[in-house]
Design an enzyme around this catalytic site. Structure first.
Site, PDB file in Angstrom:
ATOM      1  N   CYS A  88       0.755  -1.440  -0.077  1.00 32.05           N
ATOM      2  CA  CYS A  88      -0.148   0.118  -0.277  1.00 32.05           C
ATOM      3  C   CYS A  88       0.722   1.679   0.377  1.00 32.05           C
ATOM      4  O   CYS A  88       0.887   2.043  -0.896  1.00 32.05           O
ATOM      5  CB  CYS A  88      -0.941   0.264   1.471  1.00 32.05           C
ATOM      6  SG  CYS A  88      -2.559  -1.315   1.140  1.00 32.05           S
TER       7      CYS A  88
ATOM      8  N   HIS B  59      -2.592   7.375   4.048  1.00 31.28           N
ATOM      9  CA  HIS B  59      -1.315   6.389   4.328  1.00 31.28           C
ATOM     10  C   HIS B  59      -0.009   6.547   4.238  1.00 31.28           C
ATOM     11  O   HIS B  59       0.573   6.179   3.607  1.00 31.28           O
ATOM     12  CB  HIS B  59      -1.965   5.010   3.170  1.00 31.28           C
ATOM     13  CG  HIS B  59      -1.118   3.423   4.130  1.00 31.28           C
ATOM     14  ND1 HIS B  59      -1.312   2.037   3.931  1.00 31.28           N
ATOM     15  CD2 HIS B  59      -0.257   3.947   5.570  1.00 31.28           C
ATOM     16  CE1 HIS B  59      -0.617   1.651   4.884  1.00 31.28           C
ATOM     17  NE2 HIS B  59      -0.063   2.254   5.657  1.00 31.28           N
TER      18      HIS B  59
END
Ligand code: CA
Length: 461
Positions: free
Chosen positions: A72, A130
């Protein structure tokens, strides 16, 4: 001078595509941990995704579309900067920690949102960030003028708990423009609603919307409506996964309907990608026929569902065969906004539009590259060939992806000259890259040895 360059860029664009609208909106929809085989347009037989299939039909499906990283946070660092994330040593999943000013996208990296804002676009992120959770890493500090979502690597789909310690990731605050906001509904639906509202409110000026769903990433939680629809799927994890994917699909349908209703469809370029391959064990995703999964430099970790749609400019119902990656998506967004990208050495991606309209016939890239854990694992793809080192404990192997998409037959011994050429390409690319322990991460690792020594590192994100 800037307006002159902008005028030239827009003139070029319009000159090539007579019907093109100047400076279209760009929406980049990212799924999280979606399996390669898990949408209708990729051939799924048990999961229904009619709206994503409609999107695929309206544009181009990239059959060799790649993420820049098999998990990710680094993928998002590459996408948001328009650069290979190894250029600035970003190869780890950052933990959610709003008190840590070190960890996240290095602050001297310019984001595409910052560049688009200068070019006059409104910029929004809805969903998962993130890329650091401190105030200096916040999306509002990195070029976005609208933020709705959470800052960590994953989130519970039904709950927010503001009483937990701030490092609790999956129950972390949901925020709207810097203020905690309650979660009213199922998170994927809530993000879709926010996207619809944003489009309605910003219909008159060009906007860039980064719609970063966390679905179908763990935790495995889905609304009853879709769980009941998928009652025939016996495996409960797969059933839940299917329901999560269909909820995302329904959200994409609402976004497309909103664009149609507002007569914005031909004024809006829509991309859809997954941020990496499916983690088959964690969420019951399916990467068939690819080898490997999230975290691997095998195709199953990096080759992803990948769509681009712009009705009126890009012909529909098409596939595009040459390798492209998610960094190109970022740079295409910049180019469409009139930002000069070709002579900018800080950008690694390119404008996909002339390639998908066949104005440019050649493959966009001589090669694409992946590097994990400071080079313990790496891969390079050039044409049909892919050379990869799957881990520090295994030798490199060469595959012909045209004949062997499942990376089954190692052809390295028979093709030493190809191996040497691809190794040379990788070494040249890697020569100026940073190690992950440099920049902010070096300081962070120092911190880890002290105050943060009990922090749990979660590579599953
Ligand atoms: Ca992911």
């Amino acid at each position: 001078m800037k307006s002159f360059i902008l005028l030239i860029a827009v003139t070029c664009l319009v000159g090539v595509h007579a019907n093109a609208v100047q400076e279209p909106n760009v929406i980049v929809i990212v799924a999280d941990d979606l399996g390669y085989a898990d949408t209708g347009f990729q051939g799924s037989t048990d999961i229904e995704t009619p709206h994503l299939d409609e999107l695929a039909k309206s544009g181009v499906r990239f059959t060799s579309g790649y993420s820049s990283h098999p998990f990710c946070s680094p993928m998002r660092a590459g996408f948001i900067s328009g650069r290979y994330q190894q250029r600035f040593g970003y190869e780890i999943n950052v933990p959610y920690d709003p008190h840590n000013g070190f960890i996240g996208l290095p602050k001297n990296e310019r984001t595409i949102a910052q560049r688009l804002k200068v070019a006059g676009h409104r910029t929004a992120i809805i969903g998962k960030w993130h890329l650091g959770a401190s105030s200096g890493h916040h999306p509002l500090a990195r070029g976005f003028d609208f933020h709705f979502g959470f800052l960590g690597g994953g989130h519970d789909y039904f709950d927010v708990d503001l009483t937990r310690p701030m490092r609790e990731g999956y129950l972390s605050p949901l925020e709207k423009n810097g203020r905690p906001t309650p979660l009213d509904g199922y998170l994927t639906d809530v993000f879709s609603t926010a996207a619809v509202d944003y489009i309605k409110q910003n219909r008159k000026k060009p906007f860039f919307l980064y719609l970063a769903y966390n679905a179908p990433h763990t935790p495995m939680q889905a609304p009853d409506f879709w769980l009941e629809k998928y009652a025939a799927i016996e495996d409960t994890k797969r059933r839940t996964y299917a329901a999560m994917v269909s909820t995302l699909d329904a959200g994409v349908g609402r976004v497309l309907k909103t664009l149609n209703d507002l007569d914005l469809r031909e004024k809006t370029v829509v991309f859809f990608v997954s941020d990496n391959g499916g983690p088959e064990h964690a969420n019951a995703s399916d990467n068939a026929p690819l080898r490997g999964q999230k975290g691997d430099v095998y195709e199953g970790g990096i080759r992803v569902p990948f769509l681009m749609s712009w009705p009126g400019v890009i012909e529909g119902n098409r596939t595009y065969p040459h390798p492209v990656n998610t960094i190109d998506v970022a740079c295409t967004a910049l180019a469409l906004a009139g930002v000069e990208i070709e002579d900018d050495p800080t950008l690694d991606g390119l404008n996909l539009l002339p390639h998908v309209t066949s104005e440019k016939k050649e493959a966009p890239h001589e090669a694409l590259f992946w590097r994990k854990t400071n080079g313990e694992a790496w891969a390079v793809r050039s044409g049909k060939w892919k050379l990869l080192r799957p881990s520090a404990d295994e030798p490199s192997a060469l595959y012909d992806l045209n004949a062997d998409i499942a990376e089954y037959t190692n052809l390295a011994e028979e093709n030493p000259e190809v191996v040497a050429r691809l190794e040379g390409l990788f070494d040249a690319w890697n020569a100026d890259n940073e190690l992950t322990t440099q920049l902010g991460f070096r300081d962070y690792h120092k911190e880890l040895q002290g105050f943060y020594k009990d922090l749990k590192w979660d590579d599953s994100e």
